[in-house]
Scaffold this active site. Structure first.
Site, short mmCIF file in Angstrom:
data_model
loop_
_atom_site.label_atom_id
_atom_site.label_comp_id
_atom_site.label_asym_id
_atom_site.label_seq_id
_atom_site.Cartn_x
_atom_site.Cartn_y
_atom_site.Cartn_z
NE ARG A 24 -3.55 -0.08 0.48
CZ ARG A 24 -4.82 -0.21 -0.46
NH1 ARG A 24 -4.20 0.10 -1.87
NH2 ARG A 24 -5.22 -1.13 -0.24
CD GLN A 28 -9.07 -3.63 -7.42
OE1 GLN A 28 -9.98 -3.25 -8.24
NE2 GLN A 28 -8.86 -2.62 -6.46
NE ARG A 54 -2.42 -4.66 -6.55
CZ ARG A 54 -3.03 -4.38 -5.97
NH1 ARG A 54 -2.67 -3.21 -5.66
NH2 ARG A 54 -4.27 -4.56 -6.04
CG HIS A 111 -2.05 1.98 -7.95
ND1 HIS A 111 -2.00 3.02 -7.37
CD2 HIS A 111 -2.87 1.86 -8.96
CE1 HIS A 111 -3.48 2.96 -6.10
NE2 HIS A 111 -4.07 2.80 -7.51
CG ASP A 150 -10.87 5.55 -9.03
OD1 ASP A 150 -11.73 4.59 -7.77
OD2 ASP A 150 -10.07 5.92 -9.83
CD GLU A 188 -3.14 5.32 -9.55
OE1 GLU A 188 -3.40 4.44 -10.33
OE2 GLU A 188 -3.79 5.80 -8.44
O1 TA6 Z 1 -5.83 3.32 -9.39
C1 TA6 Z 1 -7.51 3.52 -8.08
C2 TA6 Z 1 -7.89 2.48 -8.00
O2 TA6 Z 1 -8.18 1.95 -8.74
C3 TA6 Z 1 -8.97 3.07 -7.25
O3 TA6 Z 1 -9.72 2.50 -7.85
C4 TA6 Z 1 -8.31 2.25 -5.49
O4 TA6 Z 1 -9.45 0.67 -6.23
C5 TA6 Z 1 -7.14 2.20 -6.32
O5 TA6 Z 1 -6.67 1.90 -7.35
C6 TA6 Z 1 -6.44 1.43 -5.14
O6 TA6 Z 1 -6.83 -0.63 -5.26
P1 TA6 Z 1 -6.65 -1.44 -3.99
O7 TA6 Z 1 -6.42 -2.87 -5.32
O8 TA6 Z 1 -4.89 -1.18 -4.18
O9 TA6 Z 1 -7.21 -1.25 -3.42
#
Ligand code: TA6
Length: 319
Positions: free
Chosen positions: A76, A100, A105, A188, A233, A294
């Site tokens: 994070r 996601q 990563r 990111h 976002d 990003e």
């Molecule tokens: O880059 C923005 C995003 O896609 C947000 O929608 C939020 O989900 C963020 O990434 C963080 O995602 P994560 O999977 O690291 O909690």
């Protein structure tokens, strides 16, 4: 034997400072520093840049105080690498079933080595130099993944270049198999700031964007610099990929982002409630001191045929 003429003593040039690279005791992270004091630290888990310091020691990246740095989950903060999908994977797609933001990563990368260069023909006395760190990930290194992606072959080389006032990150993504596949990718980046309420983002004024807060909505260009006053976002697709993005704080330019082959820019701040909802986000008010800007290629899919390589990258300049 007496020689008629002894050679003149060869002057020993003063030690010219050079970039330093070290590997942590537990082989989990690589640190590089320049003679002028700048430094970068990369966790092999995710090849995540977790620290980038200026010559005066100022940290330029936000890293959550609760970030997992033991390889148990994606970091994070810093610069997590997103591939082959941005956001939640679509259904009925080869990425379906991936986590996601994909798997890079949250995978263990290997350190491939370093190279350093001196600017100009001779280094200046301050050792005006840069250092490049390379990292690699390929499909053979992945544990089994619950998606069609386990049938694809890829090799990624990730380069991190530390210069005096800049950090460059770039990817070379190779399709090492014979099946064509498609991907999205993004850096990111969590930038460190002092106060989110004092931020203006320049360079996106004429860009349409998708507003993801409360469901994805297509939105028209703001026509003015962006300020952040609530959860934000957004996926911007600036008309010119060469458009620099500048983060200004308290009317002083702080960071400039330039992109290569990355046509989209995501702007994200979770604000109070979303930050509170993330178990690995800290301190509680940390959302006030971070801004994600990003660079990525996420608004469409990049198709890569067998044997082809895609290259792209970003440069963040301290202003
Ligand atoms: O880059 C923005 C995003 O896609 C947000 O929608 C939020 O989900 C963020 O990434 C963080 O995602 P994560 O999977 O690291 O909690």
């Amino acid at each position: 034997m007496e020689r008629s003429k002894k050679p003149a003593a060869i002057p020993v040039s003063p030690t010219i400072p050079t970039p330093q690279v070290s590997i942590s005791q537990d082989n989990s992270r690589i640190t590089a520093s320049l003679p002028t004091g700048e430094s970068v630290e990369v966790l092999l888990h995710g090849a995540t840049v977790i620290s980038w310091k200026a010559a005066d020691g100022r940290e330029n990246l936000f890293l959550s105080s609760k970030a997992a740095l033991d390889g148990s989950k994606a970091v994070r903060g810093g610069i997590p690498l997103i591939f082959p999908v941005f956001g939640p994977p679509p259904s009925s797609h080869p990425t379906t079933g991936l986590p996601q933001h994909g798997f890079t990563r949250n995978s263990k990368w290997e350190y491939l080595g370093k190279s350093s260069s001196e600017s100009g023909s001779l280094p200046s006395s301050s050792g005006d130099a840069s250092v490049k760190l390379d990292f690699g990930l390929s499909n053979e290194m992945l544990e089994s993944i619950p998606s069609e992606w386990k049938n694809y072959a890829f090799g990624i080389t990730y380069s991190v270049v530390l210069n005096r006032e800049e950090l460059e990150t770039s990817l070379a993504i190779r399709n090492t198999g014979d099946k064509t596949w498609e991907f999205q990718t993004l850096f990111h980046t969590y930038l460190a700031i002092d106060d989110i309420s004092k931020i203006k983002i320049h360079g996106l004024e004429s860009s349409p964007y998708i507003d993801k807060v409360g469901g994805a909505k297509n939105s028209s260009p703001s026509e003015s610099p962006i300020s952040i006053a609530s959860e934000t976002d957004r996926v911007y697709s600036p008309p010119s990929a060469g458009q620099a993005i500048t983060v200004v704080e308290s009317n002083r330019p702080k960071y400039e982002l330039t992109r290569d082959e990355l046509g989209d820019v995501v702007v994200w701040n979770p604000w109070l409630d979303k930050a509170k909802g993330m178990s690995d986000f800290g301190p509680e008010d940390g959302w006030k001191r971070m801004l994600c800007v990003e660079a990525g290629s996420v608004s469409r899919w990049n198709s890569l045929e067998g044997g082809d390589t895609w290259e792209g990258g970003q440069r963040i300049t301290l202003l």
